[in-house]
Design a protein around this motif. Sequence first.
Motif, PDB file in Angstrom:
ATOM      1  N   GLN A  25       0.843  -1.185   0.000  1.00 17.79           N
ATOM      2  CA  GLN A  25       0.000   0.000   0.000  1.00 17.79           C
ATOM      3  C   GLN A  25       0.884   1.243   0.000  1.00 17.79           C
ATOM      4  O   GLN A  25       2.031   1.205   0.452  1.00 17.79           O
ATOM      5  N   PRO A  26       0.362   2.380  -0.496  1.00 19.09           N
ATOM      6  CA  PRO A  26       1.119   3.626  -0.367  1.00 19.09           C
ATOM      7  C   PRO A  26       1.313   3.968   1.104  1.00 19.09           C
ATOM      8  O   PRO A  26       0.466   3.661   1.940  1.00 19.09           O
ATOM      9  N   GLN A  27       2.432   4.597   1.396  1.00 19.78           N
ATOM     10  CA  GLN A  27       2.803   4.885   2.784  1.00 19.78           C
ATOM     11  C   GLN A  27       2.719   6.378   3.093  1.00 19.78           C
ATOM     12  O   GLN A  27       2.983   7.214   2.226  1.00 19.78           O
ATOM     13  N   PRO A  28       2.413   6.703   4.363  1.00 25.23           N
ATOM     14  CA  PRO A  28       1.921   5.824   5.429  1.00 25.23           C
ATOM     15  C   PRO A  28       0.456   5.433   5.180  1.00 25.23           C
ATOM     16  O   PRO A  28      -0.293   6.196   4.576  1.00 25.23           O
ATOM     17  N   VAL A  29       0.069   4.278   5.681  1.00 20.52           N
ATOM     18  CA  VAL A  29      -1.307   3.840   5.516  1.00 20.52           C
ATOM     19  C   VAL A  29      -2.241   4.768   6.289  1.00 20.52           C
ATOM     20  O   VAL A  29      -1.862   5.356   7.309  1.00 20.52           O
ATOM     21  N   ASN A  30      -3.449   4.930   5.777  1.00 18.80           N
ATOM     22  CA  ASN A  30      -4.475   5.763   6.406  1.00 18.80           C
ATOM     23  C   ASN A  30      -4.043   7.220   6.578  1.00 18.80           C
ATOM     24  O   ASN A  30      -4.460   7.893   7.513  1.00 18.80           O
ATOM     25  N   LEU A 139       7.109   9.691  -1.192  1.00 19.56           N
ATOM     26  CA  LEU A 139       6.749   9.593  -2.597  1.00 19.56           C
ATOM     27  C   LEU A 139       6.396   8.143  -2.898  1.00 19.56           C
ATOM     28  O   LEU A 139       7.231   7.251  -2.736  1.00 19.56           O
ATOM     29  N   ASN A 140       5.167   7.908  -3.303  1.00 18.66           N
ATOM     30  CA  ASN A 140       4.682   6.558  -3.572  1.00 18.66           C
ATOM     31  C   ASN A 140       4.467   6.379  -5.069  1.00 18.66           C
ATOM     32  O   ASN A 140       3.736   7.147  -5.698  1.00 18.66           O
ATOM     33  N   TYR A 141       5.114   5.369  -5.639  1.00 20.79           N
ATOM     34  CA  TYR A 141       5.023   5.078  -7.065  1.00 20.79           C
ATOM     35  C   TYR A 141       4.359   3.711  -7.237  1.00 20.79           C
ATOM     36  O   TYR A 141       4.886   2.699  -6.762  1.00 20.79           O
ATOM     37  N   GLN A 142       3.232   3.662  -7.925  1.00 19.98           N
ATOM     38  CA  GLN A 142       2.556   2.379  -8.126  1.00 19.98           C
ATOM     39  C   GLN A 142       3.054   1.724  -9.405  1.00 19.98           C
ATOM     40  O   GLN A 142       2.960   2.277 -10.499  1.00 19.98           O
ATOM     41  N   ILE A 145      -0.956  -3.467  -9.174  1.00 17.77           N
ATOM     42  CA  ILE A 145      -1.844  -3.632  -8.022  1.00 17.77           C
ATOM     43  C   ILE A 145      -1.050  -4.215  -6.844  1.00 17.77           C
ATOM     44  O   ILE A 145      -0.304  -5.178  -6.995  1.00 17.77           O
ATOM     45  N   ASP A 146      -1.203  -3.613  -5.681  1.00 21.22           N
ATOM     46  CA  ASP A 146      -0.511  -4.069  -4.456  1.00 21.22           C
ATOM     47  C   ASP A 146       1.010  -4.061  -4.619  1.00 21.22           C
ATOM     48  O   ASP A 146       1.713  -4.899  -4.055  1.00 21.22           O
ATOM     49  N   ASN A 147       1.516  -3.108  -5.391  1.00 22.67           N
ATOM     50  CA  ASN A 147       2.967  -3.041  -5.601  1.00 22.67           C
ATOM     51  C   ASN A 147       3.378  -1.570  -5.720  1.00 22.67           C
ATOM     52  O   ASN A 147       3.181  -0.939  -6.759  1.00 22.67           O
ATOM     53  N   TRP A 148       3.942  -1.040  -4.623  1.00 20.91           N
ATOM     54  CA  TRP A 148       4.334   0.361  -4.568  1.00 20.91           C
ATOM     55  C   TRP A 148       5.808   0.491  -4.217  1.00 20.91           C
ATOM     56  O   TRP A 148       6.311  -0.207  -3.336  1.00 20.91           O
ATOM     57  N   LYS A 149       6.495   1.374  -4.928  1.00 21.61           N
ATOM     58  CA  LYS A 149       7.845   1.775  -4.527  1.00 21.61           C
ATOM     59  C   LYS A 149       7.705   3.030  -3.680  1.00 21.61           C
ATOM     60  O   LYS A 149       6.901   3.916  -4.001  1.00 21.61           O
ATOM     61  N   VAL A 150       8.481   3.130  -2.602  1.00 24.96           N
ATOM     62  CA  VAL A 150       8.344   4.261  -1.675  1.00 24.96           C
ATOM     63  C   VAL A 150       9.710   4.902  -1.433  1.00 24.96           C
ATOM     64  O   VAL A 150      10.666   4.221  -1.035  1.00 24.96           O
ATOM     65  N   GLY A 188      12.262 -19.994  -8.375  1.00 24.69           N
ATOM     66  CA  GLY A 188      12.483 -19.958  -6.934  1.00 24.69           C
ATOM     67  C   GLY A 188      13.448 -18.896  -6.454  1.00 24.69           C
ATOM     68  O   GLY A 188      13.716 -18.805  -5.255  1.00 24.69           O
ATOM     69  N   LYS A 189      13.961 -18.058  -7.363  1.00 20.84           N
ATOM     70  CA  LYS A 189      14.898 -17.015  -6.963  1.00 20.84           C
ATOM     71  C   LYS A 189      14.143 -15.857  -6.332  1.00 20.84           C
ATOM     72  O   LYS A 189      13.109 -15.425  -6.832  1.00 20.84           O
ATOM     73  N   VAL A 190      14.660 -15.320  -5.223  1.00 20.42           N
ATOM     74  CA  VAL A 190      14.046 -14.176  -4.563  1.00 20.42           C
ATOM     75  C   VAL A 190      14.282 -12.932  -5.417  1.00 20.42           C
ATOM     76  O   VAL A 190      15.419 -12.532  -5.661  1.00 20.42           O
ATOM     77  N   MET A 191      13.190 -12.327  -5.900  1.00 17.57           N
ATOM     78  CA  MET A 191      13.279 -11.154  -6.765  1.00 17.57           C
ATOM     79  C   MET A 191      13.091  -9.846  -5.991  1.00 17.57           C
ATOM     80  O   MET A 191      13.602  -8.799  -6.391  1.00 17.57           O
ATOM     81  N   ALA A 192      12.333  -9.896  -4.908  1.00 15.24           N
ATOM     82  CA  ALA A 192      12.070  -8.702  -4.120  1.00 15.24           C
ATOM     83  C   ALA A 192      11.481  -9.103  -2.777  1.00 15.24           C
ATOM     84  O   ALA A 192      11.160 -10.273  -2.547  1.00 15.24           O
ATOM     85  N   TYR A 193      11.363  -8.118  -1.898  1.00 15.73           N
ATOM     86  CA  TYR A 193      10.751  -8.310  -0.587  1.00 15.73           C
ATOM     87  C   TYR A 193       9.572  -7.355  -0.475  1.00 15.73           C
ATOM     88  O   TYR A 193       9.688  -6.176  -0.801  1.00 15.73           O
ATOM     89  N   LYS A 194       8.446  -7.868  -0.025  1.00 10.99           N
ATOM     90  CA  LYS A 194       7.239  -7.054   0.051  1.00 10.99           C
ATOM     91  C   LYS A 194       6.860  -6.809   1.508  1.00 10.99           C
ATOM     92  O   LYS A 194       6.848  -7.736   2.323  1.00 10.99           O
ATOM     93  N   LEU A 195       6.517  -5.543   1.799  1.00 11.78           N
ATOM     94  CA  LEU A 195       6.176  -5.134   3.158  1.00 11.78           C
ATOM     95  C   LEU A 195       4.772  -4.527   3.187  1.00 11.78           C
ATOM     96  O   LEU A 195       4.304  -3.970   2.198  1.00 11.78           O
TER      97      LEU A 195
END
Length: 227
Positions: A25-30, A139-142, A145-150, A188-195
């Motif tokens: 989600q874009p940060q900060p939530v809410n 700065l939130n970049y979409q 869906i459900d994938n944002w760079k911050v 099976g390679k780790v491409m990214a980490y999602k938070l």
Amino acid sequence: MRLTFVLLLLAGIVFACEAPVEFEQPQPVNQRDLNKIPKRLRGVYISTKDSSYLIIDGKKMISRMEVRFEGHKDSIDLDLDSIGLGINKKNIVMMEKDNAKFTFQLKGDLVFGTYLHSDTIFEISTRHKIRKFKGHYFLNYQHSIDNWKVNKLSLEKSLLTISKISFPKDLENLKEITEVEEVRSDKGKVMAYKLDPTRAELKKLLDRNFKKINSYQKIGGASSVSE
């Protein structure tokens, strides 16, 4: 200076690399979205590590880099004779591609050139959101869906710092604060980490995990930037 070297500079432009840490989600939530970039951030900045500029107005941020070079005609990795139709009466050649402009001027056997790259790296929209939290701007970049760079923006006096959570060298440190989902490829390679941190968890991430990627010194105020 050889043209091939100038072209390689394009790979080093700020913001070109994708962050390996993504947010659901874009940060900060809410937190409400700002409909304009705050006036205190607007102005013209120069990077503290290279010759690039950052221009901020009420809606967007533009990265600009200008490099001047010169050399003997034979030392430039470009066959100027083959594009002779582009040379005007003042022996000037101009080419534009992918937000970059190359200008060459021939003076005898010498070539004088300018490389100028301009790119809008952030513009308020449904896919680009800016929010404020704890004195910082996010700065939130979409990407999808459900994938944002911050990225986090911080302004101290006239120094603007941009930071982000980079690929975690200490993954356990990150997991101590919030849940981390590993995004893997088909092999099976780790491409990214999602938070997907809570506001309280984001505050802890601010103190421990956001690292500086660039800083800019302000050289012109908001009055020098048009809306």
